[in-house]
Design a protein around this motif. Structure first.
Motif, PDB file in Angstrom:
ATOM      1  N   VAL A  30      -6.728  -4.066  -2.882  1.00 55.38           N
ATOM      2  CA  VAL A  30      -8.159  -3.897  -3.108  1.00 55.38           C
ATOM      3  C   VAL A  30      -8.696  -2.596  -2.515  1.00 55.38           C
ATOM      4  CG1 VAL A  30      -8.848  -5.258  -1.073  1.00 55.38           C
ATOM      5  CG2 VAL A  30     -10.401  -5.101  -3.020  1.00 55.38           C
ATOM      6  N   ALA A  31      -8.171  -2.158  -1.371  1.00 57.69           N
ATOM      7  CA  ALA A  31      -8.661  -0.922  -0.767  1.00 57.69           C
ATOM      8  C   ALA A  31      -8.274   0.293  -1.604  1.00 57.69           C
ATOM      9  CB  ALA A  31      -8.129  -0.778   0.660  1.00 57.69           C
ATOM     10  N   VAL A  32      -7.087   0.256  -2.231  1.00 53.09           N
ATOM     11  CA  VAL A  32      -6.663   1.361  -3.100  1.00 53.09           C
ATOM     12  C   VAL A  32      -7.548   1.437  -4.330  1.00 53.09           C
ATOM     13  CG1 VAL A  32      -4.795   2.194  -4.586  1.00 53.09           C
ATOM     14  CG2 VAL A  32      -4.273   1.359  -2.300  1.00 53.09           C
ATOM     15  N   THR A  33      -7.862   0.288  -4.930  1.00 51.48           N
ATOM     16  CA  THR A  33      -8.764   0.255  -6.090  1.00 51.48           C
ATOM     17  C   THR A  33     -10.135   0.787  -5.698  1.00 51.48           C
ATOM     18  OG1 THR A  33      -7.584  -1.719  -6.852  1.00 51.48           O
ATOM     19  CG2 THR A  33      -9.677  -1.223  -7.930  1.00 51.48           C
ATOM     20  N   TRP A  34     -10.601   0.421  -4.503  1.00 51.07           N
ATOM     21  CA  TRP A  34     -11.880   0.937  -3.991  1.00 51.07           C
ATOM     22  C   TRP A  34     -11.821   2.456  -3.888  1.00 51.07           C
ATOM     23  CZ3 TRP A  34     -13.425   3.984   0.014  1.00 51.07           C
ATOM     24  CH2 TRP A  34     -14.786   3.981   0.351  1.00 51.07           C
ATOM     25  N   TYR A  81       0.817  -1.217   0.000  1.00 56.41           N
ATOM     26  CA  TYR A  81       0.000   0.000   0.000  1.00 56.41           C
ATOM     27  C   TYR A  81       0.849   1.263   0.000  1.00 56.41           C
ATOM     28  CZ  TYR A  81      -4.425  -2.384   0.382  1.00 56.41           C
ATOM     29  OH  TYR A  81      -5.532  -3.142   0.089  1.00 56.41           O
ATOM     30  N   ALA A  82       2.013   1.210   0.618  1.00 56.84           N
ATOM     31  CA  ALA A  82       2.870   2.394   0.682  1.00 56.84           C
ATOM     32  C   ALA A  82       3.401   2.783  -0.695  1.00 56.84           C
ATOM     33  CB  ALA A  82       4.032   2.156   1.644  1.00 56.84           C
ATOM     34  N   VAL A 107      -7.024   6.824   1.206  1.00 55.32           N
ATOM     35  CA  VAL A 107      -7.164   5.404   1.531  1.00 55.32           C
ATOM     36  C   VAL A 107      -5.790   4.749   1.616  1.00 55.32           C
ATOM     37  CG1 VAL A 107      -8.054   3.180   0.741  1.00 55.32           C
ATOM     38  CG2 VAL A 107      -9.467   5.226   0.555  1.00 55.32           C
ATOM     39  N   SER A 108      -4.936   5.021   0.612  1.00 57.98           N
ATOM     40  CA  SER A 108      -3.583   4.452   0.624  1.00 57.98           C
ATOM     41  C   SER A 108      -2.837   4.859   1.880  1.00 57.98           C
ATOM     42  CB  SER A 108      -2.801   4.910  -0.609  1.00 57.98           C
ATOM     43  OG  SER A 108      -3.349   4.368  -1.782  1.00 57.98           O
ATOM     44  N   LEU A 109      -2.963   6.144   2.235  1.00 58.33           N
ATOM     45  CA  LEU A 109      -2.271   6.640   3.422  1.00 58.33           C
ATOM     46  C   LEU A 109      -2.813   5.974   4.687  1.00 58.33           C
ATOM     47  CD1 LEU A 109      -0.310   8.619   4.776  1.00 58.33           C
ATOM     48  CD2 LEU A 109      -2.175  10.305   4.815  1.00 58.33           C
ATOM     49  N   SER A 110      -4.156   5.898   4.797  1.00 60.34           N
ATOM     50  CA  SER A 110      -4.773   5.311   5.993  1.00 60.34           C
ATOM     51  C   SER A 110      -4.410   3.847   6.144  1.00 60.34           C
ATOM     52  CB  SER A 110      -6.298   5.472   5.932  1.00 60.34           C
ATOM     53  OG  SER A 110      -6.662   6.822   5.920  1.00 60.34           O
ATOM     54  N   VAL A 111      -4.443   3.122   5.024  1.00 58.41           N
ATOM     55  CA  VAL A 111      -4.144   1.687   5.080  1.00 58.41           C
ATOM     56  C   VAL A 111      -2.667   1.464   5.403  1.00 58.41           C
ATOM     57  CG1 VAL A 111      -4.134  -0.475   3.788  1.00 58.41           C
ATOM     58  CG2 VAL A 111      -6.044   1.109   3.537  1.00 58.41           C
ATOM     59  N   ALA A 112      -1.798   2.279   4.809  1.00 56.50           N
ATOM     60  CA  ALA A 112      -0.370   2.160   5.110  1.00 56.50           C
ATOM     61  C   ALA A 112      -0.115   2.431   6.591  1.00 56.50           C
ATOM     62  CB  ALA A 112       0.438   3.128   4.244  1.00 56.50           C
TER      63      ALA A 112
END
Length: 486
Positions: free
Chosen positions: A290-294, A136-137, A306-311
């Motif tokens: 999948v979360a980034v695609t979402w 994700y990062a 989203v990418s930042l939060s998931v990372a």
């Protein structure tokens, strides 16, 4: 019985190294109900929910069957945690499976667990979480295509090295990071859940039409799907590793379990529904993150959030995994099942730096040699092998030792169900699609026999090990700690 013998003095290998008059470190009972719930939920919500949905769907073939797997995984985690809660009220010592196997079955199987856990299971868990953090990062830097594996693995390795420095230098900094990043992961999940509710309200339900179409029914495929789903629930037993630090463990342990696991299960189901509302099953399967695609589909120009939060979420989870990863290592060394150096702490920072450095080195090897999905599969195989052994120990105590004091009793049908599930999860992939890697894992587990008898049973320690330990003590500035005798 073996289970009832609790040592209340310092372990032989540490007592001789302690000077009289020096302050002895003791674990304090400071973890209450809210902290217990946070510890379980914060550990469980990590990388899995952002990485595993596509793999569960891949193995099950249809959206509805994948949601059933997620619900079943939550139920199984709940049953397992309730069974462990009874064990925790009988054997009120930290260490989780290791201490339960040691007290019920004896030294040899406990050594096999510690040997496997310290060298394989704990480092594998950390490697998998750091790989998902790296995925994700780096994803925003490679829009529209998959990120290069070299970049992902280098980022994951950098993550492990950073965590090693943080956890070896400052306990307070490490715990502060856990608290901050727990908030980030909850925020990320809530954003995804709310987005899914909005999409469903707008009528985006195409993924749920003919939802059972293309469903897979093979026992091996279902078993591997369970592996991927259960990876997201890993941590359901985390409170049992800190039993000695719980306030009123006989009350706190079962209550924390009953609050945290249903909460996480509901969140996971809602997040999966949101993914399927935003994407078709084929889009979920083709997404590396999948979360980034979402986020790209739902949030548009704000998708980077989203990418930042998931990372942040996965980094926080990897910090929590790393923070608690040395506990089994430390307790096994305290009981004489691991080298003395691994039970020592830094004289100024008061961190278990040798155990943390060893876990870090093994995790780096895992990252170099494996991928996320392969690491999760063999991690789950080993984990459920020992979960099954631990649950069988509980059944033994319920049948043969009903007189033992216990403030909480789980209905016997629940550990029976968990034991049957553990047997299925261990045997199904072997029967349906035997892989040579599983044979290697089994051989590795039982290779501990070669070390156990000379080093642990007969205590034949090579003389050079004492010199190595002494030099490592001086180099790492570490000293032995005392066994908690509460």
């Amino acid at each position: 019985s073996t289970m009832r013998k609790r040592k209340t003095t310092d372990s032989p290998h540490s007592s001789t190294d302690l000077s009289e008059g020096k302050e002895k470190l003791r674990l304090k009972q400071e973890v209450g109900l809210i902290s217990g719930v946070s510890l379980i939920a914060g550990t469980m919500i990590g990388s899995g929910i952002f990485m595993s949905p596509e793999w569960v769907l891949h193995h099950m073939g249809s959206p509805a069957s994948s949601l059933l797997i997620w619900a079943a995984c939550g139920l199984l985690a709940m049953f397992g945690a309730l069974s462990y809660a009874e064990l925790g009220t009988i054997i009120k010592e930290s260490g989780g499976e290791y201490i339960y196997i040691l007290r019920i079955f004896g030294s040899f199987p406990a050594f096999l667990f510690a040997y496997t856990s310290v060298i394989l299971v704990r480092p594998a868990g950390l490697a998998a979480v750091c790989l998902s953090f790296a995925e994700y990062a780096v994803a925003p830097f490679y829009p529209g295509c998959s990120s290069p594996q070299v970049v992902i693995k280098c980022t994951a390795a950098a993550c492990i090295l950073l965590l090693t420095i943080i956890n070896c230098l400052n306990v307070r900094l490490a715990t502060s990071i856990m608290n901050i990043f727990t908030a980030a992961k909850l925020l990320a999940l809530l954003v995804i859940v709310v987005g899914g509710v909005v999409l469903l309200a707008k009528g985006q339900t195409q993924s749920f039409q003919n939802a059972f179409e293309n469903m897979t029914a093979g026992i091996g495929a279902v078993g591997v799907a369970f592996y991927q789903g259960l990876w997201s629930y890993d941590g359901w037993n985390n409170l049992n590793y800190v039993t000695e630090e719980l306030k009123k463990p006989e009350v706190t342990l079962p209550r924390a379990v009953m609050i945290a696991i249903p909460l996480v299960t509901c969140l996971y189901l809602l997040v999966n529904v949101s993914y399927l509302a935003a994407m078709t099953p084929s889009e979920v399967l083709s997404s590396g993150a999948v979360a980034v695609t979402w986020g790209d589909k739902v949030l548009g120009s704000w998708a980077w959030l989203v990418s930042l939060s998931v990372a942040l979420s996965t980094f926080g989870s990897s910090n929590g995994t790393f923070f608690s990863g040395g506990r089994v290592c430390y307790i096994a060394a305290r009981e004489g099942h691991m080298p003395d150096i691994l039970s020592m702490a830094h004289v100024r920072c008061l961190t278990p730096s040798p155990a943390l450095l060893f876990t870090s080195a093994m995790s780096l090897i895992m990252i170099i040699s494996g991928s996320f999905t392969s690491i999760v599969n063999f991690f789950s195989f080993i984990a459920w092998f020992f979960y099954g052994m631990t649950i069988s120990g509980l059944l033994y105590l319920k049948i043969k030792k009903p007189e033992l004091p216990r403030s909480y009793k789980v209905p016997i049908i629940i550990p029976i169900i968990v034991l049957m599930a553990a047997v299925y999860l261990v045997l199904a992939p072997i029967i349906d699609q035997p892989q040579i890697e599983i044979l290697y894992i089994v051989l590795f587990i039982f290779s501990g026999v070669i070390l156990y008898f000379p080093l642990v049973r007969f205590k034949r320690h090579p003389r050079f090990l004492q010199k190595v330990t002494l030099h490592l003590q001086l180099f790492l500035e570490v000293a032995p700690t005392t066994r908690d005798a509460n």
